[in-house]
Design an enzyme around this catalytic site. Structure first.
Site, PDB file in Angstrom:
ATOM      1  CB  SER A  86       1.441   0.510   3.294  1.00 50.61           C
ATOM      2  OG  SER A  86       1.603   1.885   3.115  1.00 50.61           O
ATOM      3  CG  ASP A 215      -4.327   4.577   7.293  1.00 48.58           C
ATOM      4  OD1 ASP A 215      -3.514   5.482   7.546  1.00 48.58           O
ATOM      5  OD2 ASP A 215      -4.084   3.638   6.516  1.00 48.58           O
ATOM      6  CG  HIS A 243      -0.721   3.213   7.487  1.00 43.13           C
ATOM      7  ND1 HIS A 243      -1.489   3.150   6.344  1.00 43.13           N
ATOM      8  CD2 HIS A 243       0.543   2.886   7.107  1.00 43.13           C
ATOM      9  CE1 HIS A 243      -0.730   2.798   5.324  1.00 43.13           C
ATOM     10  NE2 HIS A 243       0.514   2.625   5.752  1.00 43.13           N
TER      11      HIS A 243
END
Length: 265
Positions: A86, A215, A243
């Site tokens: 991320s 995600d 995610h």
């Protein structure tokens, strides 16, 4: 290699995303070590069990300093497999730009993937992530801690947003996250003023992107747009991952990282 075992031992460095910490990798740490790898899972500044507070951070480089320190202190000749999740994609990209000779490969796990043409904030702007009023952010709290005038804009994920990130992860991992998330930042305003990362540094290091199809935060379409914007050496896909693939699909991510390490390191 279907079981994720490796031919050689590698040093794998895991870099968490916003509001998270080294704790988010707990399943993968165990799997990679069982496969024979040396694993370092970092807490970035004011994250996880790091003693600093968000109000101590002046900028992105303060936040990323633990990773820079780790790479600076590696023995001569050692090259690591650098894995960013991320927001951690920007962290490893910054580190790769500074220490390209110390990174065998950068692995971007549904992660921010900057290019070498635009400021790093360019990828935020594509989907307006820098806008705290975006409905996407749900119950995320912005600007509640730190220096609101001169410091980075804080954000703290709320339970609705964490549930979005963890939509296919076990409920116990969602419960764990809700006890451990801490304020963080996208550092969006600061990143707008940065020059692009260099082709000779960041651009010279091998890169692999792991797409997470399910995600609901960084949609697979956005992940693929980043790859089209800045092609990488290899793309891996986890069809059933949310995610948080280190929690929802740890065995698959373990196998991919072990294979990537054997190929590039």
């Amino acid at each position: 290699m279907a079981d994720g075992s490796c031919n050689r031992s590698h040093h794998i460095v895991l870099v968490h995303g916003a509001c998270h910490g080294a704790w988010s990798w707990y399943k993968l740490i165990s799997l990679l070590r069982s496969a024979g790898h040396r694993v370092t899972a970092l807490d970035l500044a004011a994250s996880g069990v790091d003693e600093r507070r968000f109000s101590d951070l002046r900028n992105f480089d303060d936040y990323n300093q633990p990773l820079i320190d780790l790479l600076a202190e590696l023995p001569p000749g050692e090259r690591v497999v650098l894995v960013g999740h991320s927001l951690g994609g920007l962290c490893i990209a910054r580190a790769m730009d500074r220490f390209p000779h110390k990174v065998a490969v950068g692995v971007f796990v549904t992660a921010m993937l900057p290019d070498t043409v635009h400021p790093p904030s360019y990828i935020y702007n594509k989907v307006h992530l820098e806008d705290p009023t975006l409905p996407f952010w749900l119950d995320t709290q912005f600007g509640t801690v730190g220096d609101k005038e001169n410091g980075p804009l804080s954000m703290l994920f709320g339970p609705k947003f964490v549930a979005l990130l963890y939509n296919l992860s076990p409920p116990k991992d969602f419960a764990l996250a809700m006890t451990l998330v801490r304020p963080s930042s996208l550092f969006a305003k600061e990143l707008e003023s940065w020059p692009p990362l260099s082709a000779s540094g960041y651009g010279s290091v091998a890169k692999v992107f792991v797409v997470c199809e399910k995600d609901e935060a960084l949609a697979a379409s956005f992940q693929r747009w980043m790859i089209e914007n800045y092609p990488v050496d290899e793309v891996r896909v986890i069809e059933e991952a949310d995610h948080m693939p280190m929690l929802s699909t740890p065995e698959k991510l373990n196998r991919f990282i072990s294979e990537i390490a054997d190929e590039y390191a």
